[in-house]
Design an enzyme around this catalytic site. Structure first.
Site, mmCIF file in Angstrom:
data_model
loop_
_atom_site.group_PDB
_atom_site.id
_atom_site.type_symbol
_atom_site.label_atom_id
_atom_site.label_comp_id
_atom_site.label_asym_id
_atom_site.label_seq_id
_atom_site.Cartn_x
_atom_site.Cartn_y
_atom_site.Cartn_z
ATOM 1 N N GLU A 325 0.795 -1.221 0.000
ATOM 2 C CA GLU A 325 0.000 0.000 0.000
ATOM 3 C C GLU A 325 0.829 1.274 0.000
ATOM 4 O OE1 GLU A 325 -2.685 -0.761 3.310
ATOM 5 O OE2 GLU A 325 -4.207 -1.309 1.847
HETATM 6 N N1 IFG Z 1 -4.674 -3.797 4.149
HETATM 7 C C1 IFG Z 1 -3.419 -3.376 4.804
HETATM 8 C C2 IFG Z 1 -3.311 -3.645 6.292
HETATM 9 C C3 IFG Z 1 -4.646 -3.509 7.020
HETATM 10 C C4 IFG Z 1 -5.687 -4.359 6.305
HETATM 11 C C5 IFG Z 1 -6.982 -4.401 7.103
HETATM 12 C C6 IFG Z 1 -2.369 -5.401 3.893
HETATM 13 C C7 IFG Z 1 -1.142 -6.076 3.371
HETATM 14 C C8 IFG Z 1 -5.895 -3.793 4.937
HETATM 15 N N2 IFG Z 1 -2.297 -4.064 4.140
HETATM 16 O O1 IFG Z 1 -3.374 -6.058 4.110
HETATM 17 O O2 IFG Z 1 -2.376 -2.742 6.877
HETATM 18 O O3 IFG Z 1 -5.036 -2.167 7.122
HETATM 19 O O4 IFG Z 1 -7.853 -5.399 6.615
#
Ligand code: IFG
Length: 520
Positions: A325
């Protein structure tokens, strides 16, 4: 509750073993039952002691542990190294007759896994540290037969996000206890994110002074001293669980930047302002807005300090650099950052793991990509990297069970128990072969999860489902079989004081619904 399965055919073992051959009769624990371990092997002796500790209080029996190299006396539970190497280091053979129980494995890890299976063949009451004695269970029996077992995947993981909300050492140990019950062998600790930095770094004290000072919602946060981290690592290792530390970067790095502002090219903050900003800390839950400055040598000096110190206190072979992200860097910047960090990780003797986005960069052949959101072949696989599968719609333990689940999120899916169980890693991603899959991992993100009770509610029963996907042969498992077997586990969780979600998809054993008054 007080009587185990009368035949191996009616076992409730999760994950389901490779082969189970019922015999006739049963082995009964008595006042003369002892545990025999090989002399000269401290690891197997420790497993023997763990088993003895588990048995002594609820049964009220002495259960001595003795070291012997010759033939074991009858009426003994024998833990022994040996047996076929075809079962690998984690497999085992468990043989039960009326006068002996034998766990034989090529390595101590296999003996430990055999002990977990034996534990599940004893009545659920064995999980109580209250002395039921002979009043409640005239005899504690294990049905006779033979079990041969070994895992399908090498990486059977569970991730706990201790950055969004901090979890104490004792809470982490409780979580590891659950992992060990289900033969999970990787514990991925998400130690750094926008809201918190959770591990002491001597060369960068502000990381815990500032970065460890809060958490989502503005609570007091916390962090592990090096001694506490060592305690977690040892506790896991004693249960054949390898700790994989993750410092998420270049994104998800606000806590580090709040501690050392020179790590950022500028001081980005999220759009929403309704969050505390003590010294630049962030207590909200938006993602993707923070990043280290990929062009700054301050950043790589920082990464060097952090990787050096964490690698030095992590006996496991892996370091997870995150990489997910990063919405505020262009690909060339991101790629440069990942490749620089990869060099630092290998320089300190660790194999790099990262979320699947790292596949944009040129990876070393041993680097591992953790799939979480793509449903096509991640670029990392094109480079020959091994994959750990964590498909969010199947393995994200922070997803709600139903729309009415108070805790959790819904962005990936609503995941009831069957959805967490009924999927096949080999075919989940088109174009990925079984050989490229190192294993699977469940991820408990903790934006909405603040303590171990809530964490276990989101984890049980979905993590045992994942554990079976990870351990058992595809042809040996089915939803109907799992739902029958997991039905016997609620009584065990209740006696362990572990919170769980009583999914309506399972006919939980009556014993669990209303356990008898605890025998004082
Ligand atoms: N995606 C983010 C996490 C977390 C997650 C919550 C990944 C690799 C959503 N990154 O999953 O930091 O916020 O469901």
């Amino acid at each position: 509750m007080f009587v185990g399965p009368t035949s191996l055919a009616a076992h409730r073992i999760v994950p389901v073993p490779l082969s189970v051959t019922p015999g006739s009769g049963a082995f009964a624990l008595t006042s003369s039952t002892s545990i025999v371990v090989p002399s000269g092997n401290a690891e197997v002796a420790r497993t023997g002691d763990m088993l003895a500790m588990l048995l002594r209080v609820p049964t009220g029996l002495p259960i001595p542990v003795t070291a012997a190299s010759g033939a074991a006396p009858s009426g003994a539970i024998v833990l022994r190294l040996g047996g076929p190497s075809s079962l690998g280091d984690e497999g085992y053979e468990l043989s039960i007759t009326a006068d002996s129980v034998r766990i034989v494995a090529a390595a101590p890890a296999g003996v430990f896994h055999g002990m977990q299976t034996l534990r599940q063949l004893l009545p659920a009451a064995i999980e109580s540290q209250l002395n039921f004695g002979r009043r409640a269970a005239p005899v504690w029996t294990v049905p006779a037969g033979q079990i041969t077992d070994r895992p399908r995947f090498a990486w059977r993981g569970a991730m706990l996000d201790v950055a969004r909300h901090f979890f104490t050492v004792d809470e982490v140990k409780q979580y590891i206890d659950v992992l060990a019950m289900y033969k999970i062998n990787i514990f991925h600790l998400h130690l750094g994110d926008d809201q918190g930095w959770r591990i002491q770094i001597d060369s960068r004290p502000k990381l815990t002074e500032v970065g460890g000072s809060t958490e989502v919602g503005g609570g007091r946060g916390g962090f592990y001293t090096k001694a506490e981290y060592a305690e977690i690592v040892r506790y896991a290792a004693d249960r054949y669980v390898t700790v994989v530390p993750e410092i998420d970067m270049p994104g998800h790095t606000n806590a580090a930047i709040a501690s050392y502002p020179e790590l950022s090219c500028s001081r980005p903050m999220p759009a929403s302002t309704a969050v505390a900003r003590v010294q630049g800390t962030y207590t909200g839950t938006e993602v993707g807005w923070s990043t280290f400055c990929p062009d700054s040598e301050n950043v790589y000096a920082f990464v060097e300090d952090v990787v050096r110190e964490i690698a030095a206190m992590t006996p496991g072979p892996y370091f997870h650099m995150g990489g997910d992200e990063v919405h505020v860097l262009k690909d060339p910047q991101y790629i440069k950052f990942v490749e620089r960090v990869q060099d630092i990780v290998y320089k300190h003797g660790k194999t790099m793991v990262g979320w699947e986005e790292i596949g944009k960069a040129r990876l070393r052949t041993t680097s591992i990509a953790q799939q979480w959101k793509s449903d096509s072949v991640p670029p990392a696989v094109m480079q020959g990297a091994k994959l750990v599968l964590s498909p969010a719609p199947k393995t994200y333990l922070d997803m709600k069970y139903t729309p009415n689940t108070e805790l959790g999120l819904t962005w990936a899916a609503i995941i009831e128990l069957r959805a967490a169980y009924d999927w096949e890693p080999r075919t989940y991603l088109k174009g990925v072969s079984e050989q490229q899959i190192l294993g699977v991992e469940g991820a408990l993100w903790t934006e909405t999860v603040q303590n171990i009770g809530s964490a276990l509610y989101m984890t049980l029963p979905r993590l045992p489902a994942l554990a079976e996907v990870a351990w058992s042969a595809a042809s040996d498992r089915s939803w109907d079989g799992f739902r029958q077997r997991i039905a016997g586990h609620a009584a065990r969780w209740r006696l362990l004081g572990a919170n769980f979600y009583p999914s309506p998809q399972v006919d939980w054993d009556a014993a669990a619904a209303n356990p008898p008054a605890m025998v004082p």
